[in-house]
Motif scaffolding. Structure first.
Motif, PDB file in Angstrom:
ATOM      1  N   LEU A  15       0.831  -1.204   0.000  1.00 47.40           N
ATOM      2  CA  LEU A  15       0.000   0.000   0.000  1.00 47.40           C
ATOM      3  C   LEU A  15       0.868   1.257   0.000  1.00 47.40           C
ATOM      4  O   LEU A  15       1.955   1.268   0.587  1.00 47.40           O
ATOM      5  N   GLU A  58      -0.415  -1.727  -9.433  1.00 45.76           N
ATOM      6  CA  GLU A  58      -1.756  -1.732  -9.986  1.00 45.76           C
ATOM      7  C   GLU A  58      -2.638  -2.704  -9.199  1.00 45.76           C
ATOM      8  O   GLU A  58      -2.157  -3.545  -8.436  1.00 45.76           O
ATOM      9  N   ALA A  59      -3.944  -2.572  -9.401  1.00 48.44           N
ATOM     10  CA  ALA A  59      -4.878  -3.523  -8.789  1.00 48.44           C
ATOM     11  C   ALA A  59      -4.623  -4.913  -9.364  1.00 48.44           C
ATOM     12  O   ALA A  59      -4.178  -5.079 -10.502  1.00 48.44           O
ATOM     13  N   VAL A  95      -7.044  -4.032  -4.500  1.00 49.34           N
ATOM     14  CA  VAL A  95      -8.150  -3.419  -5.235  1.00 49.34           C
ATOM     15  C   VAL A  95      -8.026  -1.914  -5.072  1.00 49.34           C
ATOM     16  O   VAL A  95      -7.555  -1.426  -4.053  1.00 49.34           O
ATOM     17  N   GLY A  96      -8.435  -1.174  -6.094  1.00 51.78           N
ATOM     18  CA  GLY A  96      -8.344   0.275  -6.035  1.00 51.78           C
ATOM     19  C   GLY A  96      -6.974   0.779  -6.452  1.00 51.78           C
ATOM     20  O   GLY A  96      -6.036   0.007  -6.667  1.00 51.78           O
ATOM     21  N   GLN A  97      -6.862   2.105  -6.560  1.00 48.43           N
ATOM     22  CA  GLN A  97      -5.627   2.734  -7.003  1.00 48.43           C
ATOM     23  C   GLN A  97      -5.202   3.819  -6.022  1.00 48.43           C
ATOM     24  O   GLN A  97      -6.024   4.408  -5.320  1.00 48.43           O
ATOM     25  N   ASP A 125      -4.151   6.234  -3.154  1.00 52.56           N
ATOM     26  CA  ASP A 125      -4.497   6.265  -1.726  1.00 52.56           C
ATOM     27  C   ASP A 125      -5.754   5.472  -1.415  1.00 52.56           C
ATOM     28  O   ASP A 125      -6.024   5.154  -0.258  1.00 52.56           O
ATOM     29  N   ALA A 126      -6.540   5.154  -2.438  1.00 49.00           N
ATOM     30  CA  ALA A 126      -7.766   4.374  -2.233  1.00 49.00           C
ATOM     31  C   ALA A 126      -7.510   2.868  -2.321  1.00 49.00           C
ATOM     32  O   ALA A 126      -8.436   2.076  -2.156  1.00 49.00           O
ATOM     33  N   ALA A 127      -6.263   2.472  -2.569  1.00 45.20           N
ATOM     34  CA  ALA A 127      -5.936   1.045  -2.693  1.00 45.20           C
ATOM     35  C   ALA A 127      -6.150   0.334  -1.367  1.00 45.20           C
ATOM     36  O   ALA A 127      -5.873   0.871  -0.292  1.00 45.20           O
ATOM     37  N   GLU A 128      -6.645  -0.901  -1.438  1.00 47.75           N
ATOM     38  CA  GLU A 128      -6.856  -1.733  -0.258  1.00 47.75           C
ATOM     39  C   GLU A 128      -6.376  -3.148  -0.545  1.00 47.75           C
ATOM     40  O   GLU A 128      -6.370  -3.599  -1.689  1.00 47.75           O
ATOM     41  N   LYS A 167      -7.254  -6.949  -0.177  1.00 48.33           N
ATOM     42  CA  LYS A 167      -8.464  -7.743  -0.002  1.00 48.33           C
ATOM     43  C   LYS A 167      -8.182  -9.215   0.276  1.00 48.33           C
ATOM     44  O   LYS A 167      -9.084  -9.967   0.644  1.00 48.33           O
TER      45      LYS A 167
END
Length: 483
Positions: free
Chosen positions: A292, A303-304, A325-327, A329-332, A334
């Motif tokens: 992250l 990348e996701a 998942v996400g890109q 600062d919104a990446a998480e 899972k």
């Protein structure tokens, strides 16, 4: 109470410990914990009277039962049992011990094996998270034989795939429980993350080390250990875990660059000593912070999708596949999966010792907390020997249990910090060298100096004056003369 119970001893990942069905153990958490203390031999630092190995890595227990969760097969409660003190901590999870849960559950008839491979969904009671565990079961039977190799374990064994489904924020409720990806504690940047295990991650260079040192070198760096513990105690409060001075979480981790863009180097502490290899749950947390953006461990932007990442540790490496998942600062994160191995060492009957259970007359009497003597050096030395002699005599004199808790490191700073923070309940004693009390600032906060509140009993020795009963902060100090 039945003091002879079934037991299976297993090597699971890079840990080892007894596995029990919950029904084999006494009812109630208190009686259960007493049984676990007796099984491991926790009262002795060497754990000679149990199946422990004198180390936190070999002082672990797995308790397994049919799951109470509708979508899971097995419930797994992990217990970290004390080394040299009678304690049981069920707050953390252990991913290494987890690798033995599905084979154990199948062999005990809790899960029906399939031909070829069997997938078992395990519910970790400690963190209330789910893990899919895939075990090889040719002809419907568990096999431990195979060609998978994990660093830190001799030989090869059948691979066991662990797929963590929802371990993020399982303990604190948030992946980043402080609300920040980087916090600053006393001027040091740290990342507090809850991903399979609550961790406090620090750049090794920020603490004056490379992060590639061997565990023995880090354990010998007393100033470093004191600094890490000070940061950990503050991080624990910031993460909503409260006073963690008597808890093993959050675990401290030092990180540095890896050998390639997909790797990171980690030194994982348990929490007061550096792990000889690495915890599985700790590897999930380190890899999450590495994958992250915006953390002290962040690597290149990714990348996701699924990424194969590597945690380098003192005994080799752990390969972890992380799903993002996400890109930005919104990446998480899972999901995360990795391979472990396990081996059944023996199964039979565990004979629990009488002394860990209260006698009937003690059960009828009002409960009394044990007195704990905190020793600022490792087990086996002069201070430890003196403390155990004092504990035996105090116990007989007061008619009360007296425990010895070794909290070595940082020239006694870790022990002094623990005593200074302890509840003023007249139950904590600290034993150590006179010189340490003069030079360790936290020693002053316990309210006594060498010689104050003590009496000289013989040349070279000072013992506590118990004529008025145990003080709030009892310090038994020994001078250097003649020792």
């Amino acid at each position: 109470m039945n003091k002879v119970i079934p037991c299976v001893l297993m090597r699971a990942g890079t840990s080892r410990g007894p596995f029990f069905l919950r029904e084999w153990l006494p009812d109630g958490d208190e009686a259960r914990d007493q049984a676990l203390i007796g099984a491991i031999g926790a009262s002795d630092p060497l754990q000679l009277d149990g199946v422990g190995g004198g180390s936190t890595l070999n002082s672990k227990v797995a308790i397994v039962s049919r799951s109470t969760q509708p979508d899971c097969d097995l419930d797994y409660l992990f217990a970290q049992v004390g080394v040299g003190h009678r304690s049981v901590d069920t707050r953390p999870n252990c991913g290494n011990m987890l690798s033995g849960v599905a084979p154990f559950g199948i062999e005990q008839g809790l899960v029906k094996a399939q031909d070829g491979v069997t997938r078992v969904r395990v519910f970790n009671v400690n963190t209330r998270s789910r893990i899919d565990v895939t075990v090889r079961t040719p002809n419907g039977r568990v096999t431990y034989e195979g060609d998978a190799r994990i660093d830190g374990v001799a030989g090869t064994a059948a691979p066991i795939l662990l797929d963590f489904l929802d371990a993020w924020g399982a303990v604190t409720g948030q992946v980043f429980p402080t609300g920040q990806r980087i916090d600053h504690i006393d001027g040091t940047a740290v990342t507090c993350i809850d991903a399979a295990m609550p961790l406090m991650i620090v750049r090794a260079a920020d603490l004056g080390v490379t992060g590639r040192e061997k565990p023995v070198a880090l354990d010998a760096n007393t100033a470093l250990l004191a600094r890490i513990e000070s940061l950990r105690l503050q991080a624990g409060r910031m993460m909503g875990l409260g006073d963690v001075s008597n808890s093993v979480i959050p675990k401290p981790v030092l990180v540095s660059e890896g050998d390639a863009p997909h790797s990171v180097t980690s030194r994982y502490f348990t929490p007061h000593r550096c792990h000889a290899s690495h915890a599985v749950t700790g590897a999930i947390g380190v890899r999450s912070a590495f994958a992250l953006p915006g953390t002290v461990a962040s690597g290149i932007a990714r990348e996701a999708g699924r990424h194969k990442l590597v945690v380098l540790h003192p005994a080799g490496q752990i390969d972890v596949e992380v799903e993002l998942v996400g890109q930005g600062d919104a990446a998480e994160v899972k999901g995360a999966a990795l391979v472990r191995t396990a081996r059944k060492i023996m199964q039979g009957e565990m004979h629990l010792p009488d002394y860990v259970f209260p006698r009937p007359e003690e059960a009828a009497a009002p409960a009394r907390k044990p007195i704990t003597i905190i020793v600022p050096t490792a087990a086996g030395g002069g201070n430890d020997t003196m403390a155990r002699i004092i504990a035996g005599k105090m116990g007989r004199l007061l008619g009360q249990e007296v425990l010895v808790d070794n909290r070595a490191g940082a020239n006694g700073a870790i022990a002094s910090e623990f005593v200074a923070r302890a509840e003023p309940d007249r139950q904590h004693a600290d034993v150590g060298l006179c010189g340490h009390a003069r030079h360790e600032p936290r020693a002053a906060e316990t309210g006594l100096r060498p010689g104050r509140g003590l009496r000289a009993d013989r040349p070279g020795g000072l013992i506590a004056d118990l004529d008025g009963g145990p003080p709030e902060r009892l310090r038994a100090r020994r001078s250097g003369a003649g020792v």
